[in-house]
Design a protein around this motif. Structure first.
Motif, PDB file in Angstrom:
ATOM      1  N   GLY A 178      29.430  34.213  34.702  1.00 46.37           N
ATOM      2  CA  GLY A 178      29.272  35.242  35.723  1.00 46.37           C
ATOM      3  C   GLY A 178      30.593  35.900  36.061  1.00 46.37           C
ATOM      4  N   ASP A 179      30.519  37.008  36.802  1.00 48.96           N
ATOM      5  CA  ASP A 179      31.749  37.625  37.285  1.00 48.96           C
ATOM      6  C   ASP A 179      32.184  36.908  38.556  1.00 48.96           C
ATOM      7  N   PHE A 180      33.330  37.295  39.096  1.00 46.59           N
ATOM      8  CA  PHE A 180      33.850  36.568  40.250  1.00 46.59           C
ATOM      9  C   PHE A 180      32.986  36.752  41.497  1.00 46.59           C
ATOM     10  N   GLY A 181      32.214  37.819  41.530  1.00 51.56           N
ATOM     11  CA  GLY A 181      31.311  38.013  42.658  1.00 51.56           C
ATOM     12  C   GLY A 181      30.212  36.971  42.696  1.00 51.56           C
ATOM     13  N   ALA A 182      29.964  36.327  41.549  1.00 49.99           N
ATOM     14  CA  ALA A 182      28.917  35.305  41.480  1.00 49.99           C
ATOM     15  C   ALA A 182      29.427  33.927  41.877  1.00 49.99           C
ATOM     16  N   PHE A 183      30.739  33.816  42.126  1.00 45.86           N
ATOM     17  CA  PHE A 183      31.312  32.526  42.523  1.00 45.86           C
ATOM     18  C   PHE A 183      30.900  32.239  43.966  1.00 45.86           C
ATOM     19  N   ASP A 184      30.061  31.247  44.139  1.00 47.72           N
ATOM     20  CA  ASP A 184      29.425  30.950  45.429  1.00 47.72           C
ATOM     21  C   ASP A 184      30.063  29.718  46.063  1.00 47.72           C
ATOM     22  N   THR A 185      30.625  29.896  47.262  1.00 51.24           N
ATOM     23  CA  THR A 185      31.295  28.765  47.925  1.00 51.24           C
ATOM     24  C   THR A 185      30.310  27.706  48.395  1.00 51.24           C
ATOM     25  N   SER A 186      29.023  28.029  48.404  1.00 48.97           N
ATOM     26  CA  SER A 186      28.031  27.032  48.811  1.00 48.97           C
ATOM     27  C   SER A 186      27.602  26.151  47.649  1.00 48.97           C
ATOM     28  N   GLU A 187      27.951  26.561  46.423  1.00 40.53           N
ATOM     29  CA  GLU A 187      27.591  25.769  45.243  1.00 40.53           C
ATOM     30  C   GLU A 187      28.548  24.584  45.112  1.00 40.53           C
ATOM     31  N   ARG A 188      28.052  23.463  44.579  1.00 39.10           N
ATOM     32  CA  ARG A 188      28.879  22.265  44.493  1.00 39.10           C
ATOM     33  C   ARG A 188      29.610  22.174  43.162  1.00 39.10           C
ATOM     34  N   PHE A 189      30.942  22.043  43.253  1.00 37.91           N
ATOM     35  CA  PHE A 189      31.773  21.789  42.081  1.00 37.91           C
ATOM     36  C   PHE A 189      32.679  20.607  42.376  1.00 37.91           C
ATOM     37  N   ASP A 190      32.931  19.825  41.362  1.00 42.72           N
ATOM     38  CA  ASP A 190      33.863  18.710  41.497  1.00 42.72           C
ATOM     39  C   ASP A 190      35.298  19.144  41.203  1.00 42.72           C
ATOM     40  N   VAL A 191      35.411  20.189  40.378  1.00 43.54           N
ATOM     41  CA  VAL A 191      36.728  20.662  39.952  1.00 43.54           C
ATOM     42  C   VAL A 191      36.710  22.183  39.815  1.00 43.54           C
ATOM     43  N   ILE A 192      37.821  22.813  40.205  1.00 41.22           N
ATOM     44  CA  ILE A 192      38.050  24.233  39.913  1.00 41.22           C
ATOM     45  C   ILE A 192      39.319  24.327  39.082  1.00 41.22           C
ATOM     46  N   LEU A 193      39.236  25.021  37.965  1.00 39.49           N
ATOM     47  CA  LEU A 193      40.414  25.297  37.153  1.00 39.49           C
ATOM     48  C   LEU A 193      40.655  26.799  37.177  1.00 39.49           C
ATOM     49  N   ASN A 194      41.848  27.188  37.588  1.00 42.15           N
ATOM     50  CA  ASN A 194      42.178  28.607  37.732  1.00 42.15           C
ATOM     51  C   ASN A 194      43.117  29.048  36.623  1.00 42.15           C
ATOM     52  N   PHE A 195      42.578  29.847  35.676  1.00 42.15           N
ATOM     53  CA  PHE A 195      43.362  30.345  34.555  1.00 42.15           C
ATOM     54  C   PHE A 195      43.673  31.837  34.684  1.00 42.15           C
ATOM     55  N   VAL A 196      43.371  32.427  35.828  1.00 38.53           N
ATOM     56  CA  VAL A 196      43.583  33.871  35.992  1.00 38.53           C
ATOM     57  C   VAL A 196      45.071  34.177  35.906  1.00 38.53           C
ATOM     58  N   GLY A 197      45.421  35.136  35.074  1.00 34.02           N
ATOM     59  CA  GLY A 197      46.827  35.503  34.938  1.00 34.02           C
ATOM     60  C   GLY A 197      47.036  36.370  33.718  1.00 34.02           C
TER      61      GLY A 197
ATOM     62  N   ILE B  19      51.195  41.617  39.751  1.00 35.86           N
ATOM     63  CA  ILE B  19      50.855  40.226  39.459  1.00 35.86           C
ATOM     64  C   ILE B  19      50.808  39.406  40.745  1.00 35.86           C
ATOM     65  N   PHE B  20      51.561  39.845  41.788  1.00 34.88           N
ATOM     66  CA  PHE B  20      51.516  39.155  43.076  1.00 34.88           C
ATOM     67  C   PHE B  20      50.122  39.198  43.670  1.00 34.88           C
ATOM     68  N   ASP B  21      49.550  40.401  43.737  1.00 33.37           N
ATOM     69  CA  ASP B  21      48.226  40.568  44.341  1.00 33.37           C
ATOM     70  C   ASP B  21      47.152  39.862  43.527  1.00 33.37           C
ATOM     71  N   ILE B  22      47.241  39.950  42.209  1.00 33.66           N
ATOM     72  CA  ILE B  22      46.247  39.314  41.345  1.00 33.66           C
ATOM     73  C   ILE B  22      46.284  37.794  41.517  1.00 33.66           C
ATOM     74  N   THR B  23      47.487  37.233  41.472  1.00 32.13           N
ATOM     75  CA  THR B  23      47.626  35.784  41.622  1.00 32.13           C
ATOM     76  C   THR B  23      47.120  35.319  42.979  1.00 32.13           C
ATOM     77  N   LEU B  24      47.514  36.027  44.033  1.00 26.05           N
ATOM     78  CA  LEU B  24      47.112  35.656  45.391  1.00 26.05           C
ATOM     79  C   LEU B  24      45.603  35.752  45.579  1.00 26.05           C
ATOM     80  N   HIS B  25      45.004  36.827  45.082  1.00 30.57           N
ATOM     81  CA  HIS B  25      43.567  37.058  45.294  1.00 30.57           C
ATOM     82  C   HIS B  25      42.727  35.914  44.725  1.00 30.57           C
ATOM     83  N   TYR B  26      42.980  35.542  43.485  1.00 21.76           N
ATOM     84  CA  TYR B  26      42.144  34.525  42.846  1.00 21.76           C
ATOM     85  C   TYR B  26      42.533  33.114  43.275  1.00 21.76           C
ATOM     86  N   ASP B  27      43.780  32.934  43.650  1.00 14.85           N
ATOM     87  CA  ASP B  27      44.186  31.651  44.216  1.00 14.85           C
ATOM     88  C   ASP B  27      43.491  31.450  45.562  1.00 14.85           C
TER      89      ASP B  27
END
Length: 306
Positions: A54-73, A87-95
């Protein structure tokens, strides 16, 4: 275990997904700015329908995950140069996207793909556990933006010691699946071998530590198996390699032809780095034990191409 991967179009993320695919018990959800690219890649690799995309809009904070790996960059110097200070705004937004989730689900582990560049742009010697990050605060240059963005993110993570966040600092990485057009020395070597052309390179002495996909997977497995904590770790192979040894090995193994010249048109987007590798082996405390040296990993991956 359920794992969310942010930035699934990243090549290092794709390599990790391939490694994860051998473990049927894992559930992966892959998120990207271009989910169609990820879906096509899954189909091309025989994993169509295996994982949620899915795209990032589909990332649901109510869904259960054990791990998040952030490779955005960014994946290569040309991209870093093109993005510049954004790169500052991009890194901050997805972090922040990941941190918002962790605040809501404090037991979820968060692995952030950082970079050796977080130490700064000067690598006159290898870094270690005592090395201080250096940023030319009074004379920031375009090649400093990437390093500063990673350092900023790591500082933000250390300010949240109650959450299980680990920053993985990647220095150099090589896989046969990488974008052959990327302007790294190792990719310049690959193109010269493939095109049967003469590589023109300078006599500058540099040392790099190339991480193999298998060892990156071993590191991630070790971090996820160890007790949860908040810390940074540096990536490393069993041994780095210097430029003369790399050129000689590629000549011997794959017929590379090269010529030492006064200057090249290489892209230097994140600063000059003579000894771009780490002697900080803190990852060993988590159970990480690399299997391959830089040269062994490169030869193994090159052998899949030629």
């Amino acid at each position: 275990m359920r794992i969310a991967i942010l930035g699934a179009t990243s090549q290092i993320a794709k390599d990790l997904v391939l490694s994860f695919s051998a473990q049927r018990s894992l559930e992966l959800a892959l998120y990207a700015r271009r989910p169609s690219v990820v879906a096509q890649w899954l189909e091309d690799t025989g994993m169509r329908g295996r994982y949620t995309v899915g795209d990032f809009g589909a990332f649901d904070t109510s869904e259960r995950f054990d791990v998040i790996l952030n490779f955005v960059g960014v994946g290569n110097p040309a991209q870093a140069a093109a993005l510049g200070a954004s790169i500052f705004d991009i890194t901050l937004h997805y972090d922040q996207l990941a941190l918002d989730y962790v605040r809501r689900h404090p037991r979820c582990r968060y692995l952030f793909l950082s970079s050796g560049a977080a130490y700064g742009s000067s690598f006159d010697e290898p870094v270690d556990g005592r090395t201080k990050a250096t940023i030319p605060i009074n004379n920031l240059r375009p090649q400093d933006w990437y390093a500063a963005a990673k350092l900023h993110a790591e500082c933000r993570h250390r300010s949240l010691p109650e959450f299980p966040i680990i920053d993985i600092r990647v220095f150099s990485y090589f896989s046969h699946t990488q974008d052959i057009s990327a302007r790294f020395l190792i990719m310049d070597i690959l193109r010269a071998i493939q095109d049967k052309t003469v590589l023109k390179t300078t006599s500058d002495y540099i040392v790099r530590d190339f991480l193999h996909p298998t060892d990156f997977f071993r590191l991630v497995e070790a971090l996820l198996s160890a007790p949860a904590t908040n810390a940074p770790v540096d990536c490393y192979s069993r041994a780095p390699i210097d430029k003369p040894s790399l050129l000689a090995a590629m000549q011997k193994e794959f017929g590379l032809r090269y010529e030492i010249t006064a200057a090249t048109n290489s892209i230097n987007a994140t600063g000059s780095k003579t000894y771009y590798y780490s002697r900080n082996t803190r990852a060993k405390d988590f159970g990480y034990d690399p299997m391959l040296t830089s040269l062994e990993g490169i030869v193994r991956e090159m052998g899949k191409i030629f």
